[in-house]
Design a protein around this motif. Structure first.
Motif, PDB file in Angstrom:
ATOM      1  N   PRO A  52       7.089   5.074  -5.460  1.00  0.00           N
ATOM      2  CA  PRO A  52       8.221   5.033  -4.539  1.00  0.00           C
ATOM      3  C   PRO A  52       7.880   5.396  -3.106  1.00  0.00           C
ATOM      4  CG  PRO A  52       8.399   6.882  -6.068  1.00  0.00           C
ATOM      5  CD  PRO A  52       7.303   6.012  -6.564  1.00  0.00           C
ATOM      6  N   LEU A  53       6.987   6.358  -2.898  1.00  0.00           N
ATOM      7  CA  LEU A  53       6.631   6.730  -1.528  1.00  0.00           C
ATOM      8  C   LEU A  53       5.926   5.577  -0.814  1.00  0.00           C
ATOM      9  CD1 LEU A  53       5.437  10.438  -1.978  1.00  0.00           C
ATOM     10  CD2 LEU A  53       7.673   9.576  -1.238  1.00  0.00           C
ATOM     11  N   LYS A  54       5.055   4.879  -1.527  1.00  0.00           N
ATOM     12  CA  LYS A  54       4.378   3.733  -0.923  1.00  0.00           C
ATOM     13  C   LYS A  54       5.346   2.572  -0.702  1.00  0.00           C
ATOM     14  CE  LYS A  54      -0.258   4.797  -2.669  1.00  0.00           C
ATOM     15  NZ  LYS A  54      -1.417   4.312  -3.468  1.00  0.00           N
ATOM     16  N   VAL A  55       6.303   2.427  -1.601  1.00  0.00           N
ATOM     17  CA  VAL A  55       7.318   1.396  -1.425  1.00  0.00           C
ATOM     18  C   VAL A  55       8.134   1.659  -0.168  1.00  0.00           C
ATOM     19  CG1 VAL A  55       9.432   0.420  -2.397  1.00  0.00           C
ATOM     20  CG2 VAL A  55       7.451   0.823  -3.873  1.00  0.00           C
ATOM     21  N   VAL A  60       9.336   0.866   5.768  1.00  0.00           N
ATOM     22  CA  VAL A  60       9.301   1.396   7.136  1.00  0.00           C
ATOM     23  C   VAL A  60       8.302   0.619   7.986  1.00  0.00           C
ATOM     24  CG1 VAL A  60       8.717   3.416   8.527  1.00  0.00           C
ATOM     25  CG2 VAL A  60      10.041   3.701   6.420  1.00  0.00           C
ATOM     26  N   GLU A  61       7.165   0.302   7.412  1.00  0.00           N
ATOM     27  CA  GLU A  61       6.146  -0.467   8.133  1.00  0.00           C
ATOM     28  C   GLU A  61       6.666  -1.848   8.521  1.00  0.00           C
ATOM     29  OE1 GLU A  61       1.838  -2.573   7.101  1.00  0.00           O
ATOM     30  OE2 GLU A  61       2.551  -0.884   5.891  1.00  0.00           O
ATOM     31  N   TRP A  62       7.404  -2.481   7.617  1.00  0.00           N
ATOM     32  CA  TRP A  62       7.982  -3.786   7.921  1.00  0.00           C
ATOM     33  C   TRP A  62       8.921  -3.713   9.117  1.00  0.00           C
ATOM     34  CZ3 TRP A  62       9.479  -5.673   2.318  1.00  0.00           C
ATOM     35  CH2 TRP A  62       8.377  -6.333   1.761  1.00  0.00           C
ATOM     36  N   THR A  64       9.350  -1.187  11.431  1.00  0.00           N
ATOM     37  CA  THR A  64       8.778  -0.676  12.677  1.00  0.00           C
ATOM     38  C   THR A  64       7.804  -1.681  13.299  1.00  0.00           C
ATOM     39  OG1 THR A  64       7.062   0.477  11.396  1.00  0.00           O
ATOM     40  CG2 THR A  64       9.033   1.735  12.011  1.00  0.00           C
ATOM     41  N   GLY A  65       7.080  -2.414  12.458  1.00  0.00           N
ATOM     42  CA  GLY A  65       6.143  -3.411  12.973  1.00  0.00           C
ATOM     43  C   GLY A  65       6.788  -4.728  13.323  1.00  0.00           C
ATOM     44  N   GLY A  66       8.023  -4.954  12.872  1.00  0.00           N
ATOM     45  CA  GLY A  66       8.742  -6.185  13.194  1.00  0.00           C
ATOM     46  C   GLY A  66       8.422  -7.362  12.287  1.00  0.00           C
ATOM     47  N   GLU A  67       7.583  -7.169  11.281  1.00  0.00           N
ATOM     48  CA  GLU A  67       7.189  -8.288  10.421  1.00  0.00           C
ATOM     49  C   GLU A  67       8.346  -8.828   9.594  1.00  0.00           C
ATOM     50  OE1 GLU A  67       4.163  -9.153   6.650  1.00  0.00           O
ATOM     51  OE2 GLU A  67       4.230  -7.170   7.588  1.00  0.00           O
ATOM     52  N   ILE A  68       9.270  -7.947   9.205  1.00  0.00           N
ATOM     53  CA  ILE A  68      10.303  -8.322   8.254  1.00  0.00           C
ATOM     54  C   ILE A  68      11.434  -9.118   8.896  1.00  0.00           C
ATOM     55  CG2 ILE A  68      11.639  -6.214   8.599  1.00  0.00           C
ATOM     56  CD1 ILE A  68      11.097  -8.032   5.255  1.00  0.00           C
ATOM     57  N   TYR A  69      11.625  -8.971  10.208  1.00  0.00           N
ATOM     58  CA  TYR A  69      12.844  -9.498  10.820  1.00  0.00           C
ATOM     59  C   TYR A  69      12.943 -11.010  10.698  1.00  0.00           C
ATOM     60  CZ  TYR A  69      13.427  -4.823  12.716  1.00  0.00           C
ATOM     61  OH  TYR A  69      13.588  -3.470  12.848  1.00  0.00           O
ATOM     62  N   ARG A  70      11.878 -11.732  10.938  1.00  0.00           N
ATOM     63  CA  ARG A  70      11.932 -13.197  10.839  1.00  0.00           C
ATOM     64  C   ARG A  70      12.237 -13.632   9.415  1.00  0.00           C
ATOM     65  NH1 ARG A  70       8.025 -17.159   9.591  1.00  0.00           N
ATOM     66  NH2 ARG A  70       6.420 -15.546   9.405  1.00  0.00           N
ATOM     67  N   ASN A 232       3.789  -2.682  -5.017  1.00  0.00           N
ATOM     68  CA  ASN A 232       4.579  -1.886  -4.081  1.00  0.00           C
ATOM     69  C   ASN A 232       5.328  -2.775  -3.097  1.00  0.00           C
ATOM     70  OD1 ASN A 232       3.895   0.810  -4.975  1.00  0.00           O
ATOM     71  ND2 ASN A 232       1.856   0.455  -4.147  1.00  0.00           N
ATOM     72  N   THR A 233       4.686  -3.839  -2.624  1.00  0.00           N
ATOM     73  CA  THR A 233       5.348  -4.778  -1.719  1.00  0.00           C
ATOM     74  C   THR A 233       6.447  -5.540  -2.438  1.00  0.00           C
ATOM     75  OG1 THR A 233       3.341  -5.001  -0.398  1.00  0.00           O
ATOM     76  CG2 THR A 233       4.987  -6.733  -0.173  1.00  0.00           C
TER      77      THR A 233
END
Length: 272
Positions: A52-55, A60-62, A64-70, A232-233
């Motif tokens: 769960p922590l890695k999930v 958060v990485e998605w 904060t990095g902006g990868e998830i928005y598109r 995890n992803t």
């Protein structure tokens, strides 16, 4: 005040349950906390069920990095288009067949046959017809949303009280006025009851379509992660989709409260 206190207590219990689920997930999957009594290798639990922590870190990485928005935008647009198109078609055809006895009798076996068909098998056909872009995912989502809305609207219109109809006709109501002031209000409560399920199914249609063939979307991210065994992803994608499905369901609830103000609340009926 008492109702507010009850709501706060309920939210606290719900948050506690959620925290307990994540804590149990963490304890059972992180190597070294518990002996591997369910697997011979302590690394197998996180491989199969994630950590769960890695999930959460991946989520958060998605963001904060902006990868998830598109990808999230594509999935949300597909979901909303499927949701609204399936709802409009379901309401329109449901009202039509509920009021047209002959057409309903003719089309009844065909509608039941299409409803019994597993809609996932239509995905490859939609890919051929509409390509691998957004249209094929929307079409698949529409097939999932349509039948839920259709059957609820059909039932809602058919269950209009004959006494109400007779009184309206006696007062000189035209067919258009009957539709606006009698049939539609009767069907609306059924419509909103179906929309809560339709939101989730619209997501299913979009994500399954992306999973089977796409180059963008959260379903595409999940498919890519599965290809390299990144569990995890996969769970991160599922978590993001679940949260946004709940947000859409909350929006449906808000809309329902605003449009259904004429409907008596349970507390009011209990007092009567």
């Amino acid at each position: 005040m008492r109702n507010n206190g009850n709501k706060l207590a309920l939210r606290a219990v719900q948050a506690t349950v959620l925290a307990g689920v994540f804590l149990l997930w963490h304890v059972l999957t992180v190597p070294g906390i518990l002996p591997p009594f369910y697997f011979d290798d302590p690394d197998k639990a996180p491989f199969f069920f994630g950590e769960p922590l890695k999930v959460l870190a991946r989520v958060v990485e998605w963001f904060t990095g902006g990868e998830i928005y598109r990808h999230l935008w594509v999935t949300l647009v597909e979901t909303l288009l499927a949701f609204f198109a399936g709802t409009v078609f379901g309401v329109a055809i449901g009202i039509w067949l509920a009021l047209a006895a002959t057409a309903s009798a003719i089309l009844d076996p065909y509608i039941k046959a299409m409803n019994a068909m597993p809609r996932v098998i239509l995905a490859p056909i939609f890919f051929v017809w509409f390509g691998l872009g957004m249209a094929s995912k929307v079409a698949l989502g529409v097939t999932l949303v349509f039948f839920i809305v259709f059957f609820n609207v059909y039932q809602g219109v058919r269950e209009v009280s004959p006494v109400v109809l007779a009184n309206a006709r006696m007062l000189g109501a035209s067919p258009r006025q009957l539709l606006r002031y009698v049939y539609l209000p009767s069907a609306m409560s059924w419509v909103f009851a179906s929309l809560h399920n339709s939101v989730g199914l619209a997501f299913v249609g979009a994500v399954v379509g992306e999973y089977l063939g796409s180059a963008e979307g959260v379903g595409y991210l999940i498919h890519q992660a599965e290809g390299v065994f990144d569990i995890n992803t996969v769970f991160a994608g599922i978590l993001v989709l679940t949260v946004f499905a709940l947000v859409l369901d909350w929006m449906v609830s808000i809309t329902e409260k605003r449009l259904m103000v004429w409907q008596p609340r349970s507390s009011e009926t209990d007092r009567v």
